[in-house]
Scaffold this motif. Structure first.
Motif, PDB file in Angstrom:
ATOM      1  N   LYS A 112       0.822  -1.205   0.000  1.00  0.00           N
ATOM      2  CA  LYS A 112       0.000   0.000   0.000  1.00  0.00           C
ATOM      3  C   LYS A 112       0.858   1.259   0.000  1.00  0.00           C
ATOM      4  O   LYS A 112       0.337   2.365  -0.103  1.00  0.00           O
ATOM      5  CB  LYS A 112      -0.933  -0.008   1.211  1.00  0.00           C
ATOM      6  N   LEU A 113       2.164   1.043   0.157  1.00  0.00           N
ATOM      7  CA  LEU A 113       3.075   2.194   0.116  1.00  0.00           C
ATOM      8  C   LEU A 113       3.472   2.413  -1.338  1.00  0.00           C
ATOM      9  O   LEU A 113       4.639   2.257  -1.720  1.00  0.00           O
ATOM     10  CB  LEU A 113       4.301   1.910   0.987  1.00  0.00           C
ATOM     11  N   GLN A 114       2.473   2.763  -2.160  1.00  0.00           N
ATOM     12  CA  GLN A 114       2.736   2.665  -3.594  1.00  0.00           C
ATOM     13  C   GLN A 114       3.580   3.806  -4.138  1.00  0.00           C
ATOM     14  O   GLN A 114       3.876   3.831  -5.316  1.00  0.00           O
ATOM     15  CB  GLN A 114       1.428   2.502  -4.378  1.00  0.00           C
ATOM     16  N   GLY A 135       4.187  -5.602  -8.130  1.00  0.00           N
ATOM     17  CA  GLY A 135       3.773  -4.834  -9.309  1.00  0.00           C
ATOM     18  C   GLY A 135       3.070  -3.540  -8.945  1.00  0.00           C
ATOM     19  O   GLY A 135       2.976  -2.621  -9.748  1.00  0.00           O
ATOM     20  N   ASN A 136       2.554  -3.463  -7.716  1.00  0.00           N
ATOM     21  CA  ASN A 136       1.903  -2.250  -7.219  1.00  0.00           C
ATOM     22  C   ASN A 136       2.907  -1.124  -6.982  1.00  0.00           C
ATOM     23  O   ASN A 136       2.523   0.034  -6.927  1.00  0.00           O
ATOM     24  CB  ASN A 136       1.194  -2.564  -5.890  1.00  0.00           C
ATOM     25  N   LEU A 137       4.160  -1.497  -6.792  1.00  0.00           N
ATOM     26  CA  LEU A 137       5.166  -0.501  -6.416  1.00  0.00           C
ATOM     27  C   LEU A 137       5.862   0.013  -7.678  1.00  0.00           C
ATOM     28  O   LEU A 137       7.064  -0.116  -7.856  1.00  0.00           O
ATOM     29  CB  LEU A 137       6.169  -1.118  -5.445  1.00  0.00           C
ATOM     30  N   SER A 138       5.046   0.633  -8.525  1.00  0.00           N
ATOM     31  CA  SER A 138       5.576   0.958  -9.852  1.00  0.00           C
ATOM     32  C   SER A 138       6.487   2.187  -9.842  1.00  0.00           C
ATOM     33  O   SER A 138       7.052   2.549 -10.861  1.00  0.00           O
ATOM     34  CB  SER A 138       4.430   1.142 -10.840  1.00  0.00           C
ATOM     35  N   HIS A 139       6.651   2.833  -8.677  1.00  0.00           N
ATOM     36  CA  HIS A 139       7.575   3.963  -8.602  1.00  0.00           C
ATOM     37  C   HIS A 139       8.954   3.565  -8.123  1.00  0.00           C
ATOM     38  O   HIS A 139       9.849   4.412  -8.027  1.00  0.00           O
ATOM     39  CB  HIS A 139       7.033   5.045  -7.652  1.00  0.00           C
ATOM     40  N   ASN A 160       6.321  -4.443 -14.237  1.00  0.00           N
ATOM     41  CA  ASN A 160       5.595  -3.201 -13.961  1.00  0.00           C
ATOM     42  C   ASN A 160       6.504  -2.129 -13.355  1.00  0.00           C
ATOM     43  O   ASN A 160       6.170  -0.957 -13.374  1.00  0.00           O
ATOM     44  CB  ASN A 160       4.456  -3.504 -12.973  1.00  0.00           C
ATOM     45  N   MET A 161       7.609  -2.558 -12.815  1.00  0.00           N
ATOM     46  CA  MET A 161       8.475  -1.598 -12.114  1.00  0.00           C
ATOM     47  C   MET A 161       9.434  -0.983 -13.132  1.00  0.00           C
ATOM     48  O   MET A 161      10.655  -1.161 -13.067  1.00  0.00           O
ATOM     49  CB  MET A 161       9.249  -2.312 -11.008  1.00  0.00           C
ATOM     50  N   THR A 162       8.844  -0.251 -14.046  1.00  0.00           N
ATOM     51  CA  THR A 162       9.631   0.201 -15.190  1.00  0.00           C
ATOM     52  C   THR A 162      10.663   1.279 -14.841  1.00  0.00           C
ATOM     53  O   THR A 162      11.484   1.624 -15.669  1.00  0.00           O
ATOM     54  CB  THR A 162       8.683   0.761 -16.270  1.00  0.00           C
ATOM     55  N   LYS A 163      10.555   1.823 -13.637  1.00  0.00           N
ATOM     56  CA  LYS A 163      11.535   2.852 -13.253  1.00  0.00           C
ATOM     57  C   LYS A 163      12.733   2.273 -12.518  1.00  0.00           C
ATOM     58  O   LYS A 163      13.630   3.004 -12.092  1.00  0.00           O
ATOM     59  CB  LYS A 163      10.862   3.889 -12.353  1.00  0.00           C
TER      60      LYS A 163
END
Ligand code: NAG
Ligand code: NAG
Ligand code: NAG
Ligand code: NAG
Ligand code: NAG
Ligand code: NAG
Ligand code: NAG
Ligand code: NAG
Ligand code: NAG
Ligand code: NAG
Ligand code: NAG
Ligand code: NAG
Length: 786
Positions: A112-114, A135-139, A160-163
């Motif tokens: 939830k700490l997205q 995958g939720n942690l996309s930042h 999803n973690m493209t960064k």
């Protein structure tokens, strides 16, 4: 702690990434006095995490903790948490070193700490799978899950973690295909997946990771050919493909012309063919690790004209022919050169003197001969073991400036007196002259250097005279081996100062002395070998406090020792009373506190006739007591039964009387027991038959009586193990059974010698050295048995 740092240590080069987590927060709080900047959803997510991992206050290794995580304070002020100054979103969480000791659940508050940008869960004892909720942690730009016990595949949601720029998954049990798991993470700058189980496939099409600076995939199951496309990435500075199953030849054809490659490790693979000359186009290359491959060809002279190179490790390959450094310039930066375990021939060329910065040189086992150039005496670590060197050339250097810390000349053809100039090496920690033909006396001048010495091995030479009293200041000495020389007289009393002695071997000399009671003041003594000398008198003296706390191997056999033992004699031999000896732990401790030249291994050659011992099993926790061939008498002390870790016990050829102690049946690890040639009486304790590791027992030539107990351990012994006990009965079955000749080869070799004398026979014990530290990398220590 305000500044976290993550260090990678690889062969002496340390790259440190500093994360200024709390530091930046600290500045912000000073600037803004508002208390509740923390977003409630973020706070609740953090508290959920705390709730998921109860009991985390009990960790040892971390400065981070969750103690401060409670509602009465701003969550942005909590330990390990960093918020964005404006939004109050949690952007960094560093729980590295906190013993979470659980599986990360897919619905963990963590996900939830997205807004998280940096997340470190390194060394948290996490197990189980990595949940796809990442995958939720996309930042995320930095994710560190290293040093856990995570298993199975990296979830596809990682795409999803493209960064993501920094991804550290090293030291887990992860598997899966590289091409699937990481394909979309093309922004990666650092990728470390070392020591996992990533699957046997090659590294193809690497060119799209165009930002990659560090790629460490060592210790996985990769296979296939040399990943040529990797070297098209100009930013790449550090590549480690070591410890995989790569094959084929090394190929830099498509390398980037502006390559920044500094460190390249291909060690412990199956690369073959020559080193391509195109490698010299890597103008920044500092380290080349090719150890343990099948690289061949003539000597790669071109490497040594590359001014950037600092470390070259070509050990354990198939190079042939003479060593030739070409016309190397004296501006070379080469400081570490390892050519060990190859098939060179000829001599060390004089041109080696041009490497003015050379600090470590390993030419062990390279089939070289002739004189060793004198200029090499100025370097810090010189290993010339297992060659045919016969002497030293003249040195123009001023020796008292010598920085030599490690000097290994063992197993060569050196002869003549002890080289006195060694006494000028004031920094010497490891000296090994063993297995040569040095003769004459051991010089007094050694006293000048024993303060620093940790290992002194003079074994298997022709040194004669006394062992001089040079140990007054030898407080750092861990290992002393003067075995198999012609030394005589008493052991020097100054040995009492060797507080940290662990290994002492004086076997096979003519020492004539009482058993030195000062052994008791060597609290860490681990291996003590006095075999085959003329030591006399009792081992036990009243009022002399000896407590061998760490002793694991003692061999005083073949001497003139005598006397009886009190029943409590063994009660303080703590190391042997445990089934899981502390020895390894102790060694690790020592490494942590700095062993500049790395661990040495203790190698003991033992032969125990007819004992089919599994090497793996005895390696780590080998324990042995050999008192055989002396004149000990009286009862075998009952306290022997306390030594539950004991594996080999030889009390044969003494004058022990009375019953065999029942407590022997408590030695559940015992593999070999030799009580032959004594005057033991009474019955053989039946319970000995229940010792499941027991492979050889010998009770021959005593006054034992009654039946030979039933039970497989007894019935599988040789008939001769019970011989010459007139009142013992039940031999018929055993003798009939073992009449069939035993086909095991090691027994066939020695049929000519009388059987009962060979149950346990120490041939020799000596200090030898493991591969040790090469440029700061601890390769490991081991007890090595041959
Ligand atoms: C996140 O990690 C990167 C790389 O280590 C570092 O440069 C950056 O400052 C970190 N950011 C925060 C918010 O801690
Ligand atoms: C909350 O944490 C602060 C320090 O961070 C501590 O002083 C306080 O006692 C804690 N309160 C509770 C209820 O645990
Ligand atoms: C981890 O938890 C298990 C029980 O779940 C416990 O037995 C073990 O000692 C714990 N390990 C550590 C390092 O806390
Ligand atoms: C992913 O983030 C959303 C908010 O963006 C949240 O509602 C959801 O619960 C998160 N998923 C998990 C698995 O935590
Ligand atoms: C990927 O991230 C987006 C938001 O950036 C989110 O909507 C989506 O659910 C994520 N996918 C997975 C597989 O977590
Ligand atoms: C990689 O990205 C492509 C295109 O964005 C997508 O179709 C594919 O599923 C992704 N693969 C993985 C493993 O995430
Ligand atoms: C290495 O690869 C060879 C085939 O190239 C294979 O036979 C062998 O089992 C592999 N070894 C390991 C440890 O994966
Ligand atoms: C080298 O690059 C060329 C052109 O990009 C390509 O055709 C060739 O296959 C590459 N060679 C290797 C060995 O990768
Ligand atoms: C050499 O490399 C192989 C893997 O290719 C490894 O199994 C072996 O242990 C290595 N040998 C040494 C002495 O490091
Ligand atoms: C070194 O040892 C020799 C012989 O024992 C002695 O004469 C000499 O003074 C010693 N040198 C130093 C600097 O202690
Ligand atoms: C032992 O060391 C002390 C202090 O380092 C020194 O004064 C003394 O001379 C040394 N003794 C010998 C015999 O080297
Ligand atoms: C041997 O083990 C038994 C049972 O565990 C115990 O009662 C006895 O004291 C032990 N004897 C010795 C000498 O350790």
């Amino acid at each position: 702690m305000m500044i976290r740092s993550q260090s990678y240590s690889f062969s002496g080069i340390v790259v440190t990434l500093n994360f200024f987590f709390l530091f930046s927060f600290f500045l912000h709080t000073l600037a803004s006095p508002t208390l509740h900047r923390c977003r409630h959803d973020q706070r609740d997510a953090l508290l959920e995490i705390k709730h998921e991992f109860p009991g985390t206050d009990m960790y040892v290794w971390s400065d981070n903790d969750m103690k401060s995580w409670n509602k009465s304070s701003d969550c942005c002020s909590w330990e390990a948490v960093t918020c964005d100054a404006k939004s109050g979103q949690v952007i960094s969480l560093d729980l590295s070193g906190v013993t979470l000791n659980k599986t990360l659940k897919p619905n963990s508050g963590l996900f939830k700490l997205q807004f998280l940008q940096n997340l470190s869960l390194s060394s948290c004892h996490l197990h189980g799978e990595i949940p796809s909720s990442f995958g939720n942690l996309s930042h995320l730009t930095m994710l560190d899950l290293s040093f856990n016990r995570l298993v199975d595949q990296v979830p596809s949601s990682f795409g999803n973690m493209t960064k993501l720029r920094y991804l550290l998954l090293d030291e887990n049990k992860l598997s899966g295909k590289f091409s699937v798991s990481f394909a979309n993470l093309t922004k990666l700058i650092h990728l470390d997946i070392s020591n996992n189980y990533f699957e046997p496939e090659g590294l193809h099409d690497m060119s799209r990771f165009h930002n990659l600076e560090l790629l460490i995939v060592s210790g996985n199951l990769f296979s296939g050919l040399f990943p040529t496309s990797l070297f098209t990435i100009p930013s790449l500075g550090w590549v480690d493909l070591g410890g995989n199953n790569f094959t084929g030849s090394i190929d830099f054809r498509n390398m980037s012309v502006s390559s920044r490659l500094q460190i390249l490790s291909l060690a412990d693979n199956k690369f073959d063919g020559p080193i391509p000359e195109s490698i010299s186009k890597f103008l920044n290359l500092e380290e080349l690790h090719l150890r343990n491959n099948s690289v061949s060809g003539p000597f790669p002279t071109f490497l040594f004209t590359m001014p950037s190179l600092q470390l070259v490790n070509l050990a354990r390959n198939q190079f042939k022919g003479p060593i030739d450094f070409g016309n190397t310039s004296s501006s070379s930066n080469l400081s570490v050169l390892n050519l060990a375990d190859n098939n060179f021939d000829g001599q060390i060329p004089e041109s080696i003197s041009k490497f003015l910065k050379l600090r470590k040189l390993d030419l062990s086992n390279t089939k070289l001969e002739g004189k060793v150039p004198g200029c090499l005496l100025r370097i810090r670590s010189l290993k010339l073991s297992h060659n045919s060197f016969s002497g030293f050339g003249k040195s123009s250097e001023v020796l008292d400036q010598a920085k030599m810390g490690e000097f290994r000349l063992d197993s060569n053809s050196f002869r003549g007196p002890f080289p006195h100039w060694i006494c000028e090496f004031r920094s010497l920690q490891i000296l090994d002259l063993s297995n040569n033909s040095f003769n004459g006396s051991i010089p007094q001048c050694l006293r000048n250097i024993t303060y620093v010495l940790q290992v002194l091995n003079l074994g298997n030479n022709n040194f004669s005279g006394i062992l001089p009293d040079v140990f007054v200041n030898a407080t750092n000495l861990n290992a002393l081996d003067v075995s198999r020389n012609r030394l005589e007289g008493k052991l020097p009393k100054t040995l009492i100062n060797c507080m940290y002695m662990e290994f002492l071997n004086v076997e096979g000399n003519k020492f004539k002395d009482k058993f030195p009671s000062w052994f008791g003041s060597m609290p860490f003594l681990n291996v003590l070998i006095l075999r085959s000398n003329q030591f006399y008198g009792p081992l036990y003296q009243d009022h002399v406090y000896i407590e061998f706390q760490y002793l694991k191997v003692i061999d005083v056999s073949h001497n003139d020792l005598s006397g009886a033992f009190p029943t409590f004699y063994f009660s303080n031999w703590f190391e042997m009373t445990t089934l899981n000896p502390r020895y390894d732990t102790y060694m690790e401790y020592r490494f942590m506190y700095g062993y500049q030249y790395g661990p040495y291994s203790i190698s003991m050659e033992i032969m125990h006739k007819g004992v089919d011992t599994e090497f793996e099993k005895i390696r780590k926790d080998f324990t042995s007591i050999d008192f055989s061939r002396n004149k000990f008498y009286g009862k075998i002390p009952e306290s022997i039964g306390l030594l539950k870790g004991l594996r080999f016990l030889n009390l044969s050829s003494n004058a022990f009387t009375s019953n065999i102690p029942q407590s022997l049946a408590n030695l559940t690890n015992l593999e070999v027991l030799d009580l032959s040639q004594n005057q033991l009486s009474g019955q053989i304790p039946r319970d000995l038959g229940e010792l499941s590791f027991m492979s050889t027992m010998n009770f021959a030539h005593n006054n034992l009586e009654g039946p030979i107990p039933r039970g497989t351990q007894f019935q599988s012994q040789n008939c001769s193990s019970f011989m010459d006990n007139p009142k013992l009965y039940g031999l018929d079955d055993i003798c009939r059974k073992t009449h069939v000749p035993n086909p095991r080869p090691q027994e066939v070799e020695e049929v000519s010698e009388p059987e009962e004398e060979q149950v346990i026979n120490w041939i020799a014990a000596a200090i030898a050295y493991g591969p040790g530290v090469f440029c700061g990398l601890v390769i490991g220590h081991y007890l090595h048995f041959t």
